[in-house]
Design a protein around this motif. Structure first.
Motif, PDB file in Angstrom:
ATOM      1  N   SER A 160      -0.266  10.417  18.103  1.00  0.00           N
ATOM      2  CA  SER A 160      -0.985  10.459  16.795  1.00  0.00           C
ATOM      3  C   SER A 160      -1.204  11.844  16.237  1.00  0.00           C
ATOM      4  O   SER A 160      -1.455  12.669  17.055  1.00  0.00           O
TER       5      SER A 160
ATOM      6  N   HIS B 172       5.995   3.994  17.346  1.00  0.00           N
ATOM      7  CA  HIS B 172       4.505   4.740  16.755  1.00  0.00           C
ATOM      8  C   HIS B 172       4.510   6.166  16.996  1.00  0.00           C
ATOM      9  O   HIS B 172       4.856   6.432  17.999  1.00  0.00           O
TER      10      HIS B 172
ATOM     11  N   GLN C 272       4.765   9.398  11.113  1.00  0.00           N
ATOM     12  CA  GLN C 272       3.725   8.258  11.219  1.00  0.00           C
ATOM     13  C   GLN C 272       2.471   8.925  11.883  1.00  0.00           C
ATOM     14  O   GLN C 272       1.862   8.421  12.620  1.00  0.00           O
TER      15      GLN C 272
ATOM     16  N   TYR D  19      -2.293   6.593   9.680  1.00  0.00           N
ATOM     17  CA  TYR D  19      -2.044   5.522   9.064  1.00  0.00           C
ATOM     18  C   TYR D  19      -3.160   5.220   8.143  1.00  0.00           C
ATOM     19  O   TYR D  19      -4.247   5.207   8.865  1.00  0.00           O
TER      20      TYR D  19
ATOM     21  N   TYR E  46      -4.947   2.698   4.831  1.00  0.00           N
ATOM     22  CA  TYR E  46      -5.169   1.091   4.359  1.00  0.00           C
ATOM     23  C   TYR E  46      -6.147   1.151   3.498  1.00  0.00           C
ATOM     24  O   TYR E  46      -7.272   1.494   3.742  1.00  0.00           O
TER      25      TYR E  46
ATOM     26  N   GLU F 294      -5.693   1.014  11.287  1.00  0.00           N
ATOM     27  CA  GLU F 294      -5.552   2.292  10.267  1.00  0.00           C
ATOM     28  C   GLU F 294      -6.587   3.413  10.854  1.00  0.00           C
ATOM     29  O   GLU F 294      -7.661   3.069  11.389  1.00  0.00           O
TER      30      GLU F 294
ATOM     31  N   ARG G 281       3.851   0.966   6.642  1.00  0.00           N
ATOM     32  CA  ARG G 281       3.801   0.388   8.091  1.00  0.00           C
ATOM     33  C   ARG G 281       4.859  -1.161   7.945  1.00  0.00           C
ATOM     34  O   ARG G 281       4.616  -2.030   6.993  1.00  0.00           O
TER      35      ARG G 281
ATOM     36  N   TYR H 125       2.063   5.254   5.751  1.00  0.00           N
ATOM     37  CA  TYR H 125       1.997   6.398   6.905  1.00  0.00           C
ATOM     38  C   TYR H 125       1.964   7.613   6.282  1.00  0.00           C
ATOM     39  O   TYR H 125       2.746   7.926   5.122  1.00  0.00           O
TER      40      TYR H 125
END
Length: 220
Positions: free
Chosen positions: A49, A62, A67, A70, A72, A95, A126, A154
């Motif tokens: 991440s 992922h 990415q 994330y 939203y 997210e 996504r 992303y």
């Protein structure tokens, strides 16, 4: 509440095993007041991440530079809450950043978001998976999510730093029309959309190559 586009919530997660068993997942993000973002490097062999302290359940699919984070929109979560008849908390879609007032379905690839000292770049949609469907516990979730096309976005990390809840999001849009929804349709089997994406300069070469291979396999 502030009326300008802003971060309404932040969330980060640790890998945990689902209650019914199966592969550990980090989709159940928990709220935080702030976090640090970084360039995580490649999907395979990188840091996972782009959010420090956030974990990735399945690094095969992922994480990585494209990415890293994330996001939203809260407005779309409220739409889905009406559809399924129950509330969805910020972070409830897994997210990291929940926004208000930020256009995401039609965000342009390469669009820059300035969030305080941090700069993030829109990379793509996504694509819903079985983990997301299990997390939601809704019938035909992947199909419903796909048909609606409200995918969130992303983001890659252009300038690392710390993001705080409530931070204003300043958007810089490039001068083309390749948006997140077009990429999503391309990934969902729309060959016309895939051809447009493959020919589009703003799209990351890795994404273009993946769709070019899809077109080759399908003789398109």
């Amino acid at each position: 509440m502030t009326s300008h586009p802003h971060v309404v919530a932040l969330a980060s997660g640790r890998r945990t095993a689902p209650a019914g068993g199966g592969r550990a997942t980090a989709i159940d993000k928990q709220p935080v007041d702030w976090f640090e973002v970084r360039e995580p490097g490649p999907k395979h062999g990188g840091l996972g991440s782009g959010v420090v302290g956030d974990e990735i359940g399945n690094p095969r699919h992922h994480g990585g530079s494209l990415q890293a984070v994330y996001a939203y929109p809260r407005e779309d979560q409220e739409f889905w809450a009406q559809q399924i008849g129950r509330p969805i908390r910020p972070g409830g879609f897994g997210e990291n950043i929940t926004t208000v007032g930020v256009e995401m379905t039609h965000a342009l690839v390469g669009e820059l978001w300035r969030v305080g000292e941090v700069v993030l770049r829109v990379e793509g949609p996504r694509v819903p998976c079985r983990t997301f469907a299990t997390h939601m516990g809704e019938p035909r979730w992947v199909r419903r999510f796909t048909e609606e096309g409200r995918t969130g976005a992303y983001l890659s990390v252009v300038t690392p730093g710390v993001v705080h809840t409530g931070a204003e999001v300043v958007v810089e849009r490039p001068g083309h029309d390749i948006d997140v929804l077009l990429l999503f349709r391309a990934f969902s089997g729309d060959l016309t959309a895939a051809r447009r994406v493959v020919e589009a300069e703003p799209v990351h070469p890795e994404t273009r190559a993946e769709l070019a291979e899809t077109l080759r396999r399908r003789g398109a």
